[in-house]
Write an enzyme that holds these catalytic residues in place. Structure first.
Site, mmCIF file in Angstrom:
data_model
loop_
_atom_site.group_PDB
_atom_site.id
_atom_site.type_symbol
_atom_site.label_atom_id
_atom_site.label_comp_id
_atom_site.label_asym_id
_atom_site.label_seq_id
_atom_site.Cartn_x
_atom_site.Cartn_y
_atom_site.Cartn_z
ATOM 1 N N GLU A 148 5.091 6.609 5.078
ATOM 2 C CA GLU A 148 4.927 7.720 4.133
ATOM 3 C C GLU A 148 4.340 8.968 4.789
ATOM 4 O OE1 GLU A 148 2.312 7.246 0.670
ATOM 5 O OE2 GLU A 148 3.197 9.066 -0.152
ATOM 6 N N ASP A 172 3.794 2.066 3.381
ATOM 7 C CA ASP A 172 2.932 2.996 2.655
ATOM 8 C C ASP A 172 1.494 2.534 2.911
ATOM 9 O OD1 ASP A 172 1.540 4.612 0.988
ATOM 10 O OD2 ASP A 172 2.885 4.379 -0.719
ATOM 11 N N ILE A 223 -1.466 3.605 1.919
ATOM 12 C CA ILE A 223 -2.211 3.426 0.659
ATOM 13 C C ILE A 223 -1.266 3.819 -0.466
ATOM 14 C CG2 ILE A 223 -4.195 4.063 -0.763
ATOM 15 C CD1 ILE A 223 -5.772 4.738 1.692
ATOM 16 N N ASP A 224 -0.767 2.836 -1.186
ATOM 17 C CA ASP A 224 0.057 3.139 -2.353
ATOM 18 C C ASP A 224 -0.904 3.188 -3.540
ATOM 19 O OD1 ASP A 224 2.502 3.616 -3.708
ATOM 20 O OD2 ASP A 224 2.252 1.640 -4.605
ATOM 21 N N THR A 271 -2.739 6.512 -3.756
ATOM 22 C CA THR A 271 -3.736 7.408 -3.147
ATOM 23 C C THR A 271 -4.575 8.101 -4.216
ATOM 24 O OG1 THR A 271 -2.278 7.732 -1.264
ATOM 25 C CG2 THR A 271 -4.014 9.362 -1.548
ATOM 26 N N ASP A 314 7.262 3.073 -1.279
ATOM 27 C CA ASP A 314 6.539 2.647 -2.484
ATOM 28 C C ASP A 314 7.096 1.330 -3.034
ATOM 29 O OD1 ASP A 314 4.849 5.028 -2.749
ATOM 30 O OD2 ASP A 314 6.686 6.092 -3.272
HETATM 31 C C1 IPD Z 1 2.608 6.883 -5.531
HETATM 32 C C2 IPD Z 1 2.399 5.672 -6.400
HETATM 33 C C3 IPD Z 1 2.674 6.030 -7.858
HETATM 34 C C4 IPD Z 1 4.053 6.598 -8.038
HETATM 35 C C5 IPD Z 1 4.277 7.789 -7.129
HETATM 36 C C6 IPD Z 1 3.994 7.400 -5.693
HETATM 37 P P1 IPD Z 1 1.294 7.142 -3.220
HETATM 38 O O1 IPD Z 1 2.443 6.523 -4.178
HETATM 39 O O2 IPD Z 1 3.248 4.631 -6.036
HETATM 40 O O3 IPD Z 1 2.574 4.888 -8.650
HETATM 41 O O4 IPD Z 1 4.206 7.013 -9.358
HETATM 42 O O5 IPD Z 1 5.624 8.198 -7.275
HETATM 43 O O6 IPD Z 1 4.162 8.539 -4.878
HETATM 44 O O7 IPD Z 1 1.574 8.609 -3.108
HETATM 45 O O8 IPD Z 1 -0.005 6.863 -3.870
HETATM 46 O O9 IPD Z 1 1.481 6.432 -1.940
#
Ligand code: IPD
Length: 318
Positions: free
Chosen positions: A73, A90, A92-93, A95, A257
Site C-alpha cells: 500500500e 497492507d 496497517i489495514d 490506519t 485491503d
Molecule cells: C482502508 C480500510 C477501510 C476501507 C478503506 C481502506 P487502510 O485501508 O480497509 O476499511 O474502507 O477503503 O483504504 O487505508 O486503513 O489501509
C-alpha cells in the site's frame, strides 16, 4: 525467471512469522506519537508505523523470495496486480482506527499467482487473532485459548477446535459448522465502509445503497438487521469467513485491503463477487466487492438480492 510452482506452505509459514513480528512493531508504537500524513485527502491517512512495517515486510520478503514481486500500500504507484507471483501487503489495514487508538486493525498479507490470491494472512495484534489460509487447505483462526474457567462460547463447536499449543487454539473457519443457511437481507448483518471519496457518483451510490439496505418497507428498503462500518476491509472479510457477518459490500479499496481476506473467505466456504450487479468474476484489484459468508444452500440467492438493493453503479479508477 520466477519459480513456476511456488511452495504455498513455505510462503504461508514465512508470512505467519512476519505477521507476528509486524504485530509487535504495531502494538509497541504509540499512535499519538506516530506522525500522521494525509494522502488523497484528510480522511486518507498514513503514519510512520505504516511505512516502517511495510519496509520491514518488503525487505524480509525480498531477501527470502528474491524473484517474487511486491505490491504494498505505501510503496505501490498503480495498485495493479500482474500474473507474476506477487506478495500483496497492507502494513496497517485500518490506519484511521490506529490513529484513533481504536484496536480494530490488522496487517494483511496475501500471495497471488496468475492474479489469483492463494495464501492469506490477516493479523490483529491487539486481539492476537491471526487468520490464515492456503488455497485448497482450509481457513483457520489461531488465537489465545478461551480460559477454561469461562463457559464455552456457543459458536465454538467442539469438533471444530484443534489445540495447537497450550496458550493458543487453532480453529477451522467458519466457526459454526455446518454453516447455517443465509436467510436473506432482512435477517442479515452487513458490513459497509464509507471510504475516503466523499462526493460524486461513488459517494451517491454508496449512501443511497446504505439507505436502501437499512430502510424499512415503507421506504422501499430491505431493512437488514443492521449495518456495520468497522474500518478494516481485511478484518471485515475475516468476520464474514468466521460467519459473524453475513455480507460485506465495499467500493474504493484496493488489492492489499482484500487480497488476504479473499483467500480466507473462499477457504471458509464464502464467495467474493463484484460490487456491481452481474460481476460474477471480479478481479482482486477491481476495487469493488461483495463478500458473502459460507452457507448451506450457497450464496447465489443472497447475491442476487443484494445486487437488487444497489442504487447506482460503482466506478473507480483502475
Ligand atoms: C482502508 C480500510 C477501510 C476501507 C478503506 C481502506 P487502510 O485501508 O480497509 O476499511 O474502507 O477503503 O483504504 O487505508 O486503513 O489501509
Amino acid at each position: 525467471m520466477a519459480d513456476p510452482t511456488p511452495n504455498l506452505q513455505e510462503v504461508h509459514d514465512f508470512l505467519f512469522t512476519l505477521a507476528i513480528r509486524a504485530g509487535t512493531m504495531i502494538t509497541s508504537a504509540n499512535p499519538a506519537l506516530s506522525p500522521v500524513d494525509t494522502k488523497k485527502n484528510s480522511s486518507d491517512l498514513v503514519t510512520e508505523t505504516d511505512k516502517a512495517v511495510e519496509d520491514m515486510v518488503s525487505s524480509s520478503l525480498k531477501s527470502k523470495f528474491p524473484s517474487y514481486s511486491f505490491l504494498g500500500e505505501e510503496t505501490s504507484t498503480s495498485g495493479h496486480l500482474t500474473s507474476a507471483p506477487t506478495f500483496i501487503v497492507d502494513p496497517i489495514d485500518g490506519t484511521t482506527n490506529f490513529v484513533h487508538a481504536h484496536p480494530y486493525i490488522s496487517i494483511s498479507m496475501a500471495f497471488a499467482y496468475e492474479c489469483r490470491p492463494l495464501v492469506g494472512i490477516v493479523y490483529n495484534p491487539f486481539t492476537q487473532h491471526l487468520y490464515h489460509a492456503i488455497h485448497g487447505k482450509g481457513a483457520f483462526l489461531t488465537a489465545p485459548s478461551i480460559p477454561t474457567s469461562h463457559p464455552p462460547l456457543p459458536s465454538h463447536g467442539e469438533s471444530n477446535v484443534e489445540p495447537v499449543v497450550s496458550a493458543y487454539t487453532r480453529t477451522r473457519l467458519p466457526l459454526k459448522s455446518p454453516a447455517p443457511p443465509l436467510q436473506g437481507l432482512k435477517q442479515a448483518l452487513v458490513a459497509i465502509e464509507w471510504g475516503n471519496e466523499r462526493s460524486g457518483n461513488n459517494w451517491e451510490t454508496k449512501t443511497k445503497t446504505f439507505s436502501s439496505l437499512a430502510g424499512d418497507d415503507s421506504t422501499g428498503g430491505s431493512m437488514v438487521h443492521s449495518l456495520r462500518s468497522l474500518g478494516s476491509a481485511a478484518l471485515n472479510c475475516c468476520a464474514v469467513a468466521r460467519g459473524d457477518l453475513d455480507a460485506y459490500w465495499e467500493g474504493g479499496c484496493w488489492a492489499w485491503d482484500v487480497g488476504a481476506g479473499w483467500v480466507i473467505v473462499e477457504e471458509a466456504g464464502g464467495k467474493v463477487v463484484g460490487g456491481n450487479e452481474g460481476e460474477w468474476k471480479p478481479n482482486v484489484d477491481g476495487r469493488r466487492y461483495l463478500v458473502v459468508r459460507g452457507a448451506e444452500g450457497g450464496q447465489e440467492e443472497m447475491i442476487h438480492e443484494f445486487w437488487g438493493a444497489l442504487r447506482g453503479k460503482l466506478e473507480y479508477e483502475q
